[in-house]
Design a protein around this motif. Structure first.
Motif, mmCIF file in Angstrom:
data_model
loop_
_atom_site.group_PDB
_atom_site.id
_atom_site.type_symbol
_atom_site.label_atom_id
_atom_site.label_comp_id
_atom_site.label_asym_id
_atom_site.label_seq_id
_atom_site.Cartn_x
_atom_site.Cartn_y
_atom_site.Cartn_z
ATOM 1 N N ARG A 136 0.801 -1.232 0.000
ATOM 2 C CA ARG A 136 0.000 0.000 0.000
ATOM 3 C C ARG A 136 0.832 1.280 0.000
ATOM 4 N N SER A 137 2.106 1.187 -0.318
ATOM 5 C CA SER A 137 2.945 2.387 -0.354
ATOM 6 C C SER A 137 2.917 3.077 -1.709
ATOM 7 N N GLU A 138 2.459 2.369 -2.754
ATOM 8 C CA GLU A 138 2.395 2.920 -4.102
ATOM 9 C C GLU A 138 0.944 2.874 -4.583
ATOM 10 N N LEU A 139 0.484 3.976 -5.148
ATOM 11 C CA LEU A 139 -0.915 4.097 -5.530
ATOM 12 C C LEU A 139 -1.056 4.584 -6.966
ATOM 13 N N VAL A 140 -2.093 4.087 -7.631
ATOM 14 C CA VAL A 140 -2.492 4.572 -8.946
ATOM 15 C C VAL A 140 -3.976 4.911 -8.842
ATOM 16 N N SER A 141 -4.332 6.159 -9.126
ATOM 17 C CA SER A 141 -5.712 6.605 -8.958
ATOM 18 C C SER A 141 -6.182 7.394 -10.164
ATOM 19 N N VAL A 142 -7.504 7.419 -10.352
ATOM 20 C CA VAL A 142 -8.118 8.244 -11.389
ATOM 21 C C VAL A 142 -9.195 9.098 -10.738
ATOM 22 N N VAL A 143 -9.184 10.385 -11.044
ATOM 23 C CA VAL A 143 -10.169 11.339 -10.541
ATOM 24 C C VAL A 143 -10.829 11.998 -11.745
ATOM 25 N N ILE A 144 -12.152 12.182 -11.685
ATOM 26 C CA ILE A 144 -12.881 12.865 -12.751
ATOM 27 C C ILE A 144 -13.551 14.102 -12.166
ATOM 28 N N LYS A 145 -13.313 15.260 -12.788
ATOM 29 C CA LYS A 145 -13.880 16.513 -12.306
ATOM 30 C C LYS A 145 -14.536 17.278 -13.454
ATOM 31 N N PRO A 146 -15.678 17.930 -13.205
ATOM 32 C CA PRO A 146 -16.216 18.832 -14.226
ATOM 33 C C PRO A 146 -15.197 19.934 -14.501
ATOM 34 N N SER A 147 -14.928 20.195 -15.749
ATOM 35 C CA SER A 147 -13.887 21.163 -16.086
ATOM 36 C C SER A 147 -14.195 22.569 -15.585
ATOM 37 N N ASN A 148 -15.501 22.918 -15.461
ATOM 38 C CA ASN A 148 -15.825 24.256 -14.997
ATOM 39 C C ASN A 148 -15.586 24.438 -13.503
ATOM 40 N N GLN A 149 -15.229 23.348 -12.805
ATOM 41 C CA GLN A 149 -14.794 23.471 -11.414
ATOM 42 C C GLN A 149 -13.315 23.846 -11.342
ATOM 43 N N LEU A 150 -12.595 23.601 -12.408
ATOM 44 C CA LEU A 150 -11.163 23.863 -12.425
ATOM 45 C C LEU A 150 -10.850 25.240 -12.998
ATOM 46 N N LYS A 151 -11.670 25.674 -13.935
ATOM 47 C CA LYS A 151 -11.498 27.001 -14.528
ATOM 48 C C LYS A 151 -12.879 27.591 -14.750
ATOM 49 N N ILE A 152 -13.117 28.745 -14.159
ATOM 50 C CA ILE A 152 -14.431 29.359 -14.237
ATOM 51 C C ILE A 152 -14.722 29.786 -15.663
ATOM 52 N N THR A 153 -15.723 29.168 -16.261
ATOM 53 C CA THR A 153 -16.095 29.484 -17.633
ATOM 54 C C THR A 153 -17.523 29.024 -17.883
ATOM 55 N N PHE A 154 -18.203 29.693 -18.789
ATOM 56 C CA PHE A 154 -19.557 29.301 -19.142
ATOM 57 C C PHE A 154 -19.560 28.350 -20.340
ATOM 58 N N LEU A 155 -18.409 28.159 -20.934
ATOM 59 C CA LEU A 155 -18.298 27.296 -22.095
ATOM 60 C C LEU A 155 -17.824 25.909 -21.680
ATOM 61 N N GLU A 156 -18.292 24.897 -22.370
ATOM 62 C CA GLU A 156 -17.860 23.531 -22.080
ATOM 63 C C GLU A 156 -16.469 23.298 -22.647
ATOM 64 N N ALA A 157 -15.563 22.848 -21.806
ATOM 65 C CA ALA A 157 -14.204 22.558 -22.267
ATOM 66 C C ALA A 157 -14.234 21.332 -23.170
ATOM 67 N N LYS A 158 -13.634 21.450 -24.320
ATOM 68 C CA LYS A 158 -13.586 20.334 -25.266
ATOM 69 C C LYS A 158 -12.187 19.732 -25.364
ATOM 70 N N ASP A 159 -11.187 20.493 -24.923
ATOM 71 C CA ASP A 159 -9.803 20.057 -24.992
ATOM 72 C C ASP A 159 -9.087 20.610 -23.772
ATOM 73 N N ILE A 160 -8.048 19.920 -23.319
ATOM 74 C CA ILE A 160 -7.364 20.380 -22.110
ATOM 75 C C ILE A 160 -6.718 21.749 -22.313
ATOM 76 N N THR A 161 -6.447 22.121 -23.550
ATOM 77 C CA THR A 161 -5.899 23.449 -23.800
ATOM 78 C C THR A 161 -6.890 24.551 -23.436
ATOM 79 N N ASP A 162 -8.185 24.189 -23.300
ATOM 80 C CA ASP A 162 -9.173 25.167 -22.844
ATOM 81 C C ASP A 162 -8.939 25.572 -21.398
#
Length: 253
Positions: A140-166
């Protein structure tokens, strides 16, 4: 800016063909520790809204470009991404809109209650699930995890992010994916050719709280998918290639 790496993925089926068995261990049921909190902060730091002030990492992104015909180097002078293993023989885990390769001997430690988080019979607001997938080494010292977040929680925007460059350039997005005060070893833009298009991923590798972390992130249909692999700095020399390869194997479906 960092050179883009073009990877080709074989077409993935929309459902698991041979999903890895879900193995349980008494150790996976232990309570959250200070180390768990530090690791979650490192991997899921993107849960903080973009409006929150984030201290810059202590090193700039590794954005130098190698001469033509020579392999790109990171800050430590090692080959691009520090080395990647062939993961085709590893089990492939299929989650909600993504897949990831699981290192041999790693156990699925996503707790049963986490599978049901977000389900409700009464229409009330559901609590989001912390992890979409989580695997750990036998100790249990090494971990691999996946997290999914709505992109508008990471960057305030009214547009839907389609690419990480957004979410910004590789350097700008590091404020989202790399915790403040972390020592940044490498940052790369990776281009992956899938069936329909070429998808952009951001890769970061850094050290924080005596942990070494590799993070791979991309955006699809307004959601940000973040794969993180982590281990104590003392173990990274031995297992870093394996863990980095697990993070880089993230693919959206």
């Amino acid at each position: 800016m960092a050179p883009a790496v073009l990877l080709r993925l074989a077409p993935s089926p929309p459902y698991p063909q041979n999903p890895p068995p879900r193995r349980r261990s008494p150790a996976s049921a232990c309570g959250a520790s200070r180390r768990d909190f530090a690791i979650h902060t490192a991997i899921a730091s993107a849960s903080a809204a973009a409006a929150v002030s984030v201290r810059p990492a202590t090193a700039a992104a590794a954005d130098e470009e190698a001469p033509p015909g020579e392999p790109s180097q990171n800050k430590k002078g090692s080959p691009l991404l520090g080395g990647i293993a062939n993961t085709k023989s590893w089990s492939q885990y299929y989650g909600s809109g993504f897949s990831i390769r699981v290192p041999p001997s790693f156990d699925d430690i996503l707790e049963p209650e986490e599978f049901n988080v977000g389900m409700t019979y009464y229409g009330d607001k559901a609590k989001p699930r912390t992890y979409a997938a989580r695997f750990a080494s036998p100790d249990r010292s090494e971990l691999v995890s996946v997290v999914i977040k709505p992109s508008n929680q990471l960057k305030i925007t009214f547009l839907e992010a389609k690419d990480i460059t957004d979410l910004g350039t590789l350097k700008e997005a590091s404020k989202i994916f790399v915790p403040g005060g972390a020592k940044l070893y490498s940052a790369r833009t990776i281009k992956v050719k899938d069936e329909d298009d070429i998808r952009t991923y951001y890769f970061y590798e850094f050290g924080v709280d005596k942990e070494h972390v590799a993070v791979m992130a991309t955006v699809n249909s307004g959601k940000t998918y973040i794969a993180g692999a982590t281990a104590p700095e003392t173990k990274w020399d031995d297992d870093g290639v394996k863990l980095r390869s697990a993070a880089v194997s993230l693919s959206v479906l």
